[in-house]
Design a protein around this motif. Structure first.
Motif, mmCIF file in Angstrom:
data_model
loop_
_atom_site.group_PDB
_atom_site.id
_atom_site.type_symbol
_atom_site.label_atom_id
_atom_site.label_comp_id
_atom_site.label_asym_id
_atom_site.label_seq_id
_atom_site.Cartn_x
_atom_site.Cartn_y
_atom_site.Cartn_z
ATOM 1 N N GLU A 46 0.859 -1.180 0.000
ATOM 2 C CA GLU A 46 0.000 0.000 0.000
ATOM 3 C C GLU A 46 0.898 1.234 0.000
ATOM 4 O O GLU A 46 1.933 1.249 0.665
ATOM 5 N N PHE A 47 0.498 2.229 -0.763
ATOM 6 C CA PHE A 47 1.264 3.471 -0.858
ATOM 7 C C PHE A 47 0.434 4.597 -0.257
ATOM 8 O O PHE A 47 -0.724 4.792 -0.632
ATOM 9 N N THR A 48 1.024 5.320 0.685
ATOM 10 C CA THR A 48 0.308 6.407 1.357
ATOM 11 C C THR A 48 0.985 7.741 1.077
ATOM 12 O O THR A 48 2.183 7.908 1.354
ATOM 13 N N LEU A 49 0.235 8.656 0.525
ATOM 14 C CA LEU A 49 0.715 10.026 0.346
ATOM 15 C C LEU A 49 0.146 10.857 1.485
ATOM 16 O O LEU A 49 -1.064 10.841 1.727
ATOM 17 N N THR A 50 1.021 11.562 2.200
ATOM 18 C CA THR A 50 0.581 12.444 3.281
ATOM 19 C C THR A 50 0.984 13.867 2.914
ATOM 20 O O THR A 50 2.168 14.122 2.651
ATOM 21 N N THR A 51 0.030 14.771 2.850
ATOM 22 C CA THR A 51 0.372 16.150 2.483
ATOM 23 C C THR A 51 0.881 16.896 3.713
ATOM 24 O O THR A 51 0.818 16.392 4.842
ATOM 25 N N GLU A 52 1.346 18.105 3.494
ATOM 26 C CA GLU A 52 1.897 18.917 4.590
ATOM 27 C C GLU A 52 0.825 19.299 5.613
ATOM 28 O O GLU A 52 1.141 19.652 6.733
ATOM 29 N N LYS A 62 -3.900 -2.565 -6.991
ATOM 30 C CA LYS A 62 -4.843 -2.453 -8.103
ATOM 31 C C LYS A 62 -5.011 -0.988 -8.530
ATOM 32 O O LYS A 62 -5.052 -0.682 -9.723
ATOM 33 N N ALA A 63 -5.077 -0.100 -7.556
ATOM 34 C CA ALA A 63 -5.237 1.327 -7.857
ATOM 35 C C ALA A 63 -3.986 1.869 -8.556
ATOM 36 O O ALA A 63 -4.079 2.712 -9.457
ATOM 37 N N LEU A 64 -2.819 1.367 -8.151
ATOM 38 C CA LEU A 64 -1.584 1.799 -8.809
ATOM 39 C C LEU A 64 -1.586 1.369 -10.270
ATOM 40 O O LEU A 64 -1.268 2.147 -11.168
ATOM 41 N N SER A 93 4.294 7.407 -13.056
ATOM 42 C CA SER A 93 5.008 8.636 -12.703
ATOM 43 C C SER A 93 4.445 9.232 -11.416
ATOM 44 O O SER A 93 3.263 9.062 -11.093
ATOM 45 N N ILE A 94 5.308 9.929 -10.693
ATOM 46 C CA ILE A 94 4.840 10.644 -9.494
ATOM 47 C C ILE A 94 3.861 11.743 -9.912
ATOM 48 O O ILE A 94 2.932 12.075 -9.180
ATOM 49 N N ASP A 95 4.027 12.279 -11.136
ATOM 50 C CA ASP A 95 3.057 13.255 -11.653
ATOM 51 C C ASP A 95 1.648 12.678 -11.616
ATOM 52 O O ASP A 95 0.693 13.361 -11.227
ATOM 53 N N ALA A 96 1.513 11.403 -12.036
ATOM 54 C CA ALA A 96 0.187 10.774 -12.073
ATOM 55 C C ALA A 96 -0.385 10.628 -10.667
ATOM 56 O O ALA A 96 -1.578 10.841 -10.438
ATOM 57 N N LEU A 97 0.474 10.282 -9.708
ATOM 58 C CA LEU A 97 -0.003 10.112 -8.324
ATOM 59 C C LEU A 97 -0.425 11.447 -7.714
ATOM 60 O O LEU A 97 -1.354 11.510 -6.916
ATOM 61 N N LEU A 98 0.280 12.513 -8.085
ATOM 62 C CA LEU A 98 0.021 13.818 -7.467
ATOM 63 C C LEU A 98 -0.953 14.669 -8.275
ATOM 64 O O LEU A 98 -1.249 15.799 -7.879
ATOM 65 N N TRP A 131 9.400 7.913 -10.782
ATOM 66 C CA TRP A 131 8.325 6.936 -10.933
ATOM 67 C C TRP A 131 8.243 6.026 -9.713
ATOM 68 O O TRP A 131 9.224 5.845 -9.005
ATOM 69 N N ILE A 132 7.078 5.407 -9.524
ATOM 70 C CA ILE A 132 6.966 4.214 -8.702
ATOM 71 C C ILE A 132 7.119 3.067 -9.694
ATOM 72 O O ILE A 132 6.234 2.835 -10.526
#
Ligand SMILES: Nc1nc2c(c(=O)[nH]1)N[C@H]1C(S)=C(S)[C@@H](COP(=O)(O)O)O[C@H]1N2
Ligand SMILES: [Mo]
Length: 199
Positions: A46-52, A62-64, A93-98, A131-132
């Motif tokens: 699982e990948f978790t993005l935490t903003t500031e 699956k979502a990735l 790409s990290i662009d796609a995630l963000l 990228w991931i």
């Protein structure tokens, strides 16, 4: 479409043109890990993005895989002086995630299964530079090299390409990661030989 390194047409080229200063060419793919290899299945990943501001977004495997997948052809440069040219990866790409994440953060900390961390300016992760990655050379990424998925930031020394990536924490202020705390350069551009920080 991915990015293509200059030599990918198969034209012969002199190694010195492709290698950053102080690097030598290797054909193998050495494994460098600061601890034991975590064994994470795709289902557990699982990948978790935490903003500031503390907002969180999560992606499972699956979502990735539902995001646009790119092929990346690139050279790798390790601070221990080996370089490997013309590697092929697949990843998101990290662009796609963000893409729809609202942030004004300027820095990011990569967080890994196993506890490794590395810091980067957010700009170094955007605009098709990071990228991931979950496939290497046509096969699922081996655990030793960071599988099921690792951060790939090939324009910086390879310690910035965090293996077993578990998330990114976006930060208003920079903070050192694992190797940066132990004297590695904060930025790590191989072409500028940013190997270690001046004490
Ligand atoms: N999670 C994690 N990522 C990591 C490391 C690590 O110890 N743990 N080592 C870094 C270092 S110092 C290097 S040189 C590269 C090595 O990648 P490789 O083992 O696929 O060659 O991974 C980087 N990413
Ligand atoms: Mo390294």
């Amino acid at each position: 479409m991915g990015i293509f390194s200059p030599g990918f047409t198969g034209r012969p080229r002199k190694a010195s043109e492709d290698l950053p200063p102080g690097q030598y060419l290797t054909k193998d793919f050495p494994v460098l890990s600061a601890g034991p290899t975590p064994r994470i299945t795709n289902d557990q990943w699982e990948f978790t993005l935490t903003t500031e501001t503390g907002e969180k977004r999560k992606w499972n495997w699956k979502a990735l895989q539902a995001l646009p997948i790119e092929t990346i052809n690139t050279d790798l440069h390790c601070v221990t002086r080996w370089s490997k040219l013309g590697t092929t990866w697949r990843g998101v790409s990290i662009d796609a995630l963000l893409a729809d994440v609202d942030t004004s953060a300027q820095f990011a900390m990569a967080l890994c299964y196993g506890g490794y961390t590395t810091n980067l300016p957010l700009t170094e992760l955007l605009d098709g530079k990071a990228w991931i990655a979950f496939e290497y050379d046509g096969s699922p990424l081996h655990a030793e090299h960071g599988g099921p998925a690792r951060l790939l930031v090939p324009h910086l020394y390879l310690w910035k390409s965090a293996k077993w990536i578990a998330g990114l924490r976006l930060m208003d202020r920079d903070a050192p990661g694992f190797w940066e705390n132990l004297g590695y350069h904060n930025h790590g551009d191989p072409w500028l030989e940013q190997r270690y920080s001046e004490a």
